[in-house]
Design a protein around this motif. Sequence first.
Motif, PDB file in Angstrom:
ATOM      1  N   ALA A  49       7.534   9.039  14.035  1.00 32.65           N
ATOM      2  CA  ALA A  49       8.808   8.321  13.952  1.00 32.65           C
ATOM      3  C   ALA A  49       9.729   9.001  12.933  1.00 32.65           C
ATOM      4  O   ALA A  49      10.940   9.044  13.121  1.00 32.65           O
ATOM      5  N   TYR A  50       9.154   9.526  11.883  1.00 36.62           N
ATOM      6  CA  TYR A  50       9.925  10.256  10.867  1.00 36.62           C
ATOM      7  C   TYR A  50      10.506  11.532  11.475  1.00 36.62           C
ATOM      8  O   TYR A  50      11.662  11.869  11.241  1.00 36.62           O
ATOM      9  N   LYS A  51       9.701  12.223  12.265  1.00 38.04           N
ATOM     10  CA  LYS A  51      10.118  13.499  12.854  1.00 38.04           C
ATOM     11  C   LYS A  51      10.986  13.328  14.094  1.00 38.04           C
ATOM     12  O   LYS A  51      11.862  14.141  14.350  1.00 38.04           O
ATOM     13  N   MET A  52      10.694  12.299  14.899  1.00 36.52           N
ATOM     14  CA  MET A  52      11.370  12.110  16.182  1.00 36.52           C
ATOM     15  C   MET A  52      11.867  10.679  16.303  1.00 36.52           C
ATOM     16  O   MET A  52      11.388   9.913  17.139  1.00 36.52           O
ATOM     17  N   VAL A  63       1.437  11.391  21.592  1.00 36.46           N
ATOM     18  CA  VAL A  63       1.414  12.217  20.381  1.00 36.46           C
ATOM     19  C   VAL A  63       0.141  11.972  19.580  1.00 36.46           C
ATOM     20  O   VAL A  63      -0.483  12.908  19.085  1.00 36.46           O
ATOM     21  N   LEU A  64      -0.257  10.705  19.472  1.00 41.70           N
ATOM     22  CA  LEU A  64      -1.438  10.349  18.683  1.00 41.70           C
ATOM     23  C   LEU A  64      -2.738  10.471  19.468  1.00 41.70           C
ATOM     24  O   LEU A  64      -3.818  10.332  18.893  1.00 41.70           O
ATOM     25  N   ARG A 105      11.141   6.029   5.664  1.00 38.52           N
ATOM     26  CA  ARG A 105      11.471   7.404   5.234  1.00 38.52           C
ATOM     27  C   ARG A 105      11.078   7.618   3.770  1.00 38.52           C
ATOM     28  O   ARG A 105      10.514   8.648   3.417  1.00 38.52           O
ATOM     29  N   GLU A 106      11.378   6.642   2.938  1.00 36.38           N
ATOM     30  CA  GLU A 106      11.041   6.754   1.513  1.00 36.38           C
ATOM     31  C   GLU A 106       9.533   6.859   1.320  1.00 36.38           C
ATOM     32  O   GLU A 106       9.063   7.631   0.487  1.00 36.38           O
ATOM     33  N   GLY A 151       5.436  17.225  21.131  1.00 35.83           N
ATOM     34  CA  GLY A 151       6.084  17.812  19.976  1.00 35.83           C
ATOM     35  C   GLY A 151       5.198  18.811  19.257  1.00 35.83           C
ATOM     36  O   GLY A 151       5.501  19.247  18.157  1.00 35.83           O
ATOM     37  N   LEU A 152       4.074  19.179  19.853  1.00 31.47           N
ATOM     38  CA  LEU A 152       3.147  20.120  19.228  1.00 31.47           C
ATOM     39  C   LEU A 152       3.109  21.440  19.964  1.00 31.47           C
ATOM     40  O   LEU A 152       2.662  22.438  19.446  1.00 31.47           O
ATOM     41  N   LYS A 153       3.573  21.429  21.195  1.00 29.47           N
ATOM     42  CA  LYS A 153       3.540  22.629  22.019  1.00 29.47           C
ATOM     43  C   LYS A 153       4.952  22.905  22.492  1.00 29.47           C
ATOM     44  O   LYS A 153       5.642  21.990  22.946  1.00 29.47           O
TER      45      LYS A 153
END
Length: 157
Positions: A49-52, A63-64, A105-106, A151-153
């Motif tokens: 969620a932070y990345k995308m 993803v997981l 995010r923090e 998001g890994l490939k």
Amino acid sequence: MKFDRMNPRESIGFLAWKVARVFANDLAARFAEAGVRITVEQWRALLPAYKMDGLTQGKLCEVLSQEKTGVSRLVAALERHGLIRRESSGEDRRVKYIYITESGRELVDFTFDIVLEGRRELVKHVDPDEFEVCKRVLWQIIEPHLGACCGLKEEPS
């Protein structure tokens, strides 16, 4: 007997699982020491969620590499902690989009150095060149089983 031939030191499945547990247990201890009030599994679900930001809950499952029910519980816990928020799609109410909150995010920013320090500590006794080979070999096992969606490939050009 068949089981006599099973040596944990020769089992890539056992070794990968054990390394993952060692890293997770170490990180859980570091989080507890730092006062971080979420589990390592919840933290791992927060990262995409932070990345995308705005990914669907279904995409998070991919993803997981986890089942819908487990991811649903993780997302619900993160939402209760105020770290993410979910929104239903306008076209299909069954589709849920996940957005990280400012608190989320923090938290990721706060824990980033904790995670990196833990990784450094756990592998400090490993020869760096051998560690690079290890990561490359593991990636060769993993990569054929990933889709570009995760998001890994990388997408083919």
